[in-house]
Design an enzyme around this catalytic site. Structure first.
Site, PDB file in Angstrom:
ATOM      1  CG  ASN A   1      39.388  35.308 -11.600  1.00 15.61           C
ATOM      2  OD1 ASN A   1      40.464  35.907 -11.561  1.00 15.61           O
ATOM      3  ND2 ASN A   1      38.588  35.272 -10.557  1.00 15.61           N
ATOM      4  N   GLY A   2      36.056  36.310 -11.993  1.00 13.82           N
ATOM      5  CA  GLY A   2      35.531  37.662 -11.830  1.00 13.82           C
ATOM      6  C   GLY A   2      34.051  37.614 -11.573  1.00 13.82           C
TER       7      GLY A   2
ATOM      8  CB  CYS B   1      37.484  31.734 -10.549  1.00 19.44           C
ATOM      9  SG  CYS B   1      35.785  31.375 -10.149  1.00 19.44           S
TER      10      CYS B   1
ATOM     11  CE1 TYR C   1      44.063  35.981   2.996  1.00 21.37           C
ATOM     12  CE2 TYR C   1      42.251  36.116   1.442  1.00 21.37           C
ATOM     13  CZ  TYR C   1      42.902  35.458   2.468  1.00 21.37           C
ATOM     14  OH  TYR C   1      42.403  34.285   2.950  1.00 21.37           O
TER      15      TYR C   1
ATOM     16  N   GLY D   1      40.658  29.137  -5.466  1.00 16.70           N
ATOM     17  CA  GLY D   1      39.370  28.453  -5.411  1.00 16.70           C
ATOM     18  C   GLY D   1      39.562  27.007  -5.045  1.00 16.70           C
TER      19      GLY D   1
END
Ligand code: SF4
Length: 488
Positions: A122-123, A19, A262, A45
């Site tokens: 996010n997470g 996300c 990444y 995402g």
């Protein structure tokens, strides 16, 4: 055959971010800015996106499956005009295959006793299943399988009167990695978990405040970077300015090191370090640790390009684009026909025969997860005439699954979990294989070595040293509640 097996989705063999979040407070074009911010965060995402705004006593939302440009562009641009108001939050979502449920698209919204609350997260929470089971036992009804909804239910249940207190009360009960933005009728709130696993930054534009997962989302709207939100910090933005709180017990700082390797965009600056520079430095370190006799260095594009530039410079070898990536392959091929399946990895990557034929190549990639794509790429490079293929990886072997918001396969599917480097080299089909060492990775980050007693980052997917309790482990195979997958 360089192809996919029946039933195998066309997707790269990489861990996937789950996300990106964005928020605006105090700008008349809040929804349009959020669209641009989410567009810059698209790499975090690609399955769905949503925006919630508030204006004139009402919350408005648009949440749809697809890419940001498709959801809010072209003939759908009128959706942006319908999102009125000077404050907004937005969310990009990645989902595991089969987990695309419209009801899981964020931001999520609920009317609490203290007013409306929208949250984008996010997470991944590591005790979401445990908390959810408790809440369901109390009679709470869940509409999604997202752990963001767990936070909303906890806030709704809280006996505190003020909405910020309710949110803090809820977050004190959750464990895991989260960077979240939340919207009320008067406030924009930004929070990072006490370990600071996922990034969150604050910016400013024409007097308006911006929250974003990465600085590249500030750049796209011309916002100035103000600072990172600190681990465990909760900021409340109102028309009177910013208030900062540290309501949680202090924990050791553990930003996800894979953000540098990444996930994050190379033009982003994470906690003072440019991601591109970091990737180049890992290439330099890798060349020192694992030199190879070869004629050229070629990256597996795009994410490995900076590391390959660093490796080539340090090794004194030419850097060449020996593999060309097609940028227009999307999720269209998730269920490929037999013919497309046969083409497999070639849909996305093609060997540049003119560069490779008869040469000894160093192939740089940033990670090996299952090894399936690596094997196919090596096969492709050999088919294009490479005389020798020496693979170098700019991260240590990925031996453990992530439970903090990154979609990695079960440990049993991670190639490095059950094979040593020699065996992996045989499976992938290379003449030699080497990974950067864990200390080498830390040197590339500007540290002397990994501080084993108190590591500078979360690196659990390499070391198994998980900084946050995995409470839900032992509850079965669905122990990570992805923001998305259907559980029933
Ligand atoms: S386990 Fe790996 S991917 Fe997950 S947060 Fe830690 S370093 Fe990042």
């Amino acid at each position: 055959m360089i192809g996919l097996q029946k039933g195998e989705a066309f997707q790269d063999d990489k861990p996937h971010e789950e996300c990106g979040v964005f928020g605006v407070f105090g700008h008349p074009d809040s929804a349009a800015l959020t669209v641009l911010g989410l567009h810059a965060l698209q790499h975090r995402g690609q399955e769905a996106a949503g925006i919630v705004t508030f204006d004139d006593g009402h919350f408005m939302s648009e949440r749809h499956a697809g890419l940001v440009g498709d959801i809010f562009g072209g003939r759908n641009a009128t959706r942006v005009a319908g999102l009125k108001g000077s404050f907004a939050i937005g969310h990009n979502r990645y989902s595991t295959a089969g987990g695309q449920a419209a009801r899981n698209i964020q931001p999520m919204f609920a009317d609490l006793s203290a007013g409306g609350l929208a949250i984008a997260h996010n997470g991944n929470l590591t005790n979401a299943l445990t908390l959810r089971a408790e809440l369901v036992a109390e009679g709470r009804i869940f509409q999604s399988t997202s752990d963001t909804e767990v936070i909303i239910h906890l806030a709704a249940r809280s006996t505190y009167r003020q909405i910020v207190d309710k949110l803090i009360d809820a977050l004190k009960k959750v464990k895991g990695a989260y960077s979240l933005v939340a919207l009320t009728s008067k406030k924009l709130i930004g929070v990072r978990d006490p370990w600071g696993v996922r990034p969150l930054v604050l910016g400013k534009l024409d007097g308006a405040y911006i929250l974003a997962s990465e600085t590249c989302a500030l750049d796209i709207i011309g916002a100035e970077f103000v600072r990172d939100i600190a681990p465990g910090e909760l900021i409340v933005i109102t028309k009177d300015g910013i208030e900062s709180y540290h309501p949680f017990a202090k924990q050791p700082h553990r930003l996800c090191v894979f953000e540098y390797i990444y996930f994050s965009r190379p033009d982003s600056i994470l906690e003072g370090r440019n991601v591109y520079e970091h990737r180049k430095s890992t290439g330099v370190e890798l060349a020192r640790e694992a030199p190879a006799s070869a004629d050229m260095v070629i990256p597996v594009p795009d994410s490995s390009i900076p590391a390959a530039i660093g490796y080539a410079a340090e090794a004194g070898l030419p850097f060449e684009l020996g593999i060309i990536r097609n940028h227009y392959v999307g999720r269209t091929f998730i269920e490929p026909t037999d013919h497309i399946r046969h083409l497999g990895v070639k849909l996305k990557h093609n060997a540049n025969r003119a560069m490779i034929d008869g040469r000894r190549v160093v192939l740089i990639d940033d990670s090996i997860v299952r090894g399936t794509t690596s094997r196919k790429i090596v096969e492709m490079v050999r088919s294009a005439g490479a005389r020798e293929v020496h693979m170098r990886i700019s991260s240590p072997p990925t031996k453990y699954s992530c439970f903090y918001g990154i979609d990695t396969p079960d440990r049993s599917q991670l190639l490095a979990a059950s094979n040593d480097v020699e065996a992996m080299a045989r499976i992938i089909g290379v003449d030699s294989l080497a990974f950067i060492s864990t200390d080498g990775l830390y040197r590339a980050m500007g540290h002397r070595e990994r501080n084993n007693g108190n590591p500078q980052y979360c690196d659990a997917c390499f070391t198994g040293d998980y900084p946050i309790n995995l409470t839900d482990q032992g509850m079965g195979p669905q122990a990570q509640l992805p923001l998305l997958a259907e559980t029933a």
